[in-house]
Scaffold this active site. Sequence first.
Site, PDB file in Angstrom:
ATOM      1  N   LYS A   1       0.861  -1.183   0.000  1.00  7.23           N
ATOM      2  CA  LYS A   1       0.000   0.000   0.000  1.00  7.23           C
ATOM      3  C   LYS A   1       0.896   1.231   0.000  1.00  7.23           C
ATOM      4  CE  LYS A   1      -4.553   0.798   0.235  1.00  7.23           C
ATOM      5  NZ  LYS A   1      -5.601   0.012  -0.424  1.00  7.23           N
TER       6      LYS A   1
ATOM      7  N   SER B   1     -12.325   0.941 -10.098  1.00  7.69           N
ATOM      8  CA  SER B   1     -12.680  -0.337  -9.469  1.00  7.69           C
ATOM      9  C   SER B   1     -13.784  -0.217  -8.435  1.00  7.69           C
ATOM     10  CB  SER B   1     -11.439  -0.949  -8.817  1.00  7.69           C
ATOM     11  OG  SER B   1     -10.924  -0.089  -7.807  1.00  7.69           O
TER      12      SER B   1
ATOM     13  N   THR C   1     -15.606  -3.304  -6.309  1.00  7.50           N
ATOM     14  CA  THR C   1     -15.537  -3.392  -4.850  1.00  7.50           C
ATOM     15  C   THR C   1     -16.935  -3.474  -4.262  1.00  7.50           C
ATOM     16  OG1 THR C   1     -13.480  -2.105  -4.833  1.00  7.50           O
ATOM     17  CG2 THR C   1     -14.676  -2.287  -2.760  1.00  7.50           C
TER      18      THR C   1
ATOM     19  N   ALA D   1     -16.488   4.326   4.351  1.00  6.59           N
ATOM     20  CA  ALA D   1     -15.634   5.517   4.300  1.00  6.59           C
ATOM     21  C   ALA D   1     -14.270   5.141   4.880  1.00  6.59           C
ATOM     22  CB  ALA D   1     -16.295   6.665   5.057  1.00  6.59           C
TER      23      ALA D   1
ATOM     24  N   ALA E   1     -17.173  -1.634   2.897  1.00  5.46           N
ATOM     25  CA  ALA E   1     -16.012  -1.542   2.017  1.00  5.46           C
ATOM     26  C   ALA E   1     -14.798  -0.922   2.679  1.00  5.46           C
ATOM     27  CB  ALA E   1     -16.384  -0.721   0.784  1.00  5.46           C
ATOM     28  N   ALA E   2     -14.974  -0.264   3.816  1.00  9.80           N
ATOM     29  CA  ALA E   2     -13.842   0.414   4.459  1.00  9.80           C
ATOM     30  C   ALA E   2     -12.775  -0.592   4.876  1.00  9.80           C
ATOM     31  CB  ALA E   2     -14.325   1.193   5.674  1.00  9.80           C
ATOM     32  N   ASN E   3     -11.514  -0.173   4.771  1.00 11.55           N
ATOM     33  CA  ASN E   3     -10.408  -0.979   5.264  1.00 11.55           C
ATOM     34  C   ASN E   3     -10.182  -0.713   6.753  1.00 11.55           C
ATOM     35  OD1 ASN E   3      -9.351  -2.329   2.826  1.00 11.55           O
ATOM     36  ND2 ASN E   3      -8.945  -0.248   2.125  1.00 11.55           N
TER      37      ASN E   3
END
Length: 357
Positions: free
Chosen positions: A92, A158, A162, A250, A271-273
Site C-alpha cells: 500500500k 474499481s 468493490t 468511508a 467496504a472500508a479498510n
Amino acid sequence: MPTTTPVEPLAVFDRSDDLATAGHEQVVFCRDDRSGLRAIIAIHSTLLGPALGGTRFKAYPHESAALVDVLRLSQGMTFKAALAGMPLGGGKAVIIGDPDTLKTPELLAAYGGFVDRLAGHYVTAADIGTTDADLDIVGTRTRHVTGRTRAGGGSGDSGRSTATGVFEAMRAAAELVWGDDGLRGRRVGVEGVGKVGRHLVDLLLAAGARVAVADASPAALARLRADQGAAVAVLPSVIDADVDVYAPCALGATLDAGSVGRLRARVVCGAANNQLASAEVDELLAARGIVWVPDYAANSGGLIQVGGELLGWSAAEVEHRIHDVGLTVRGILTTAAATLLPTGRVADEQARARLNR
C-alpha cells in the site's frame, strides 16, 4: 498551561502496538521537493507474488499517523489477496496531504518515478483520494501500475467491482442470519457514499433493501439524491441508527469499544479498510452476537479487478471471482459459528494457512 497530545515515535520495526510483529518486508519514504510529494510505500509481503495495493492521498495530522495507516493497510492487502486466492502479495502507499490542494500532474509523475524504482516488487492502483485518471499520469513514469482508465489501456475505476463484492458478502451474511430472504426488507445503513458506497446503494435497492446513508460530503449526498431521490434516507449518522446492517464504506477504525456498545445492527459488512480500531474489537462484536464480515474478505472485489488486469484474466473470469466473494464469506461465517470463534480470527487463520502453504 496548554498540553499537547503525545505522538508515538516514528518507527517500523521497534513498535509497541499490534504492528510490531506484522513482518513488513520493506518501507520506503519518498520525497520530492519540486512537486511537494511526501509519500510512504509499504510492502508487507511478496510471498505469493508482487505486492499490489492502492495509493491513498490524504491529509494526515502527522507523519506517524500516515505510517500507521500504510502499515495496517498493506498488511490487510496481503490477507485480502490470500483469501481471494490470487498470486499476489500485499502493499500500500499513502501520499501525505490534501488532494484537493496538493495533487498535480507533476506530483503524480514524481510518485510514479518512486514506484518504478521498486522494480515491480510493488504495483500501485487507486484508493481514497486517487482515481484511474491519476493512474494514467503515474503510468507515464512506471509500468508497475494497474487500474488505469479504459482509454489508457486499463480496466477503469474499481469502485463498482468493490461494491459488488461487498454486496455479495453482505447477502451471504444476511442469508445466514435471517434466512433465504436475505437483504429483502432489511434496513441497511451505508456510511460513506463515494466511489464505492454509491454503487452499493444501487445494488441494495435493487435487492429490495431499505437504505439509509450518512456522509460528511454534501457533494456526495447531492450526487446520490440526484440518482435515487427519495428512495434513500439521509441521516446524520448510521453507526448507531436503527438498522439491521451497518455498512462502513468511508474511512476505517469506526468500530471501537464505545461504538460497538451503541450498535443496533445484527450484521456489519462494508467496504472500508481496517474497520476495527484494535484487534480486540473482533471479540467484542462476537460477544454481542453481531456478525462482522472481516473487511479484507468483503472488499476484495476491487483487488480482483485490478489484479485480474495485471494477470491477464478475461472480464468473465474477473466477474466470476468477484461473485465468489460471497462463497468465501459464507465459509468464514459458517466456520466461526461452528467453532464459536470470532469471524476476524477465522479469516486471519484462513489467510495465514494459504500463506504458509
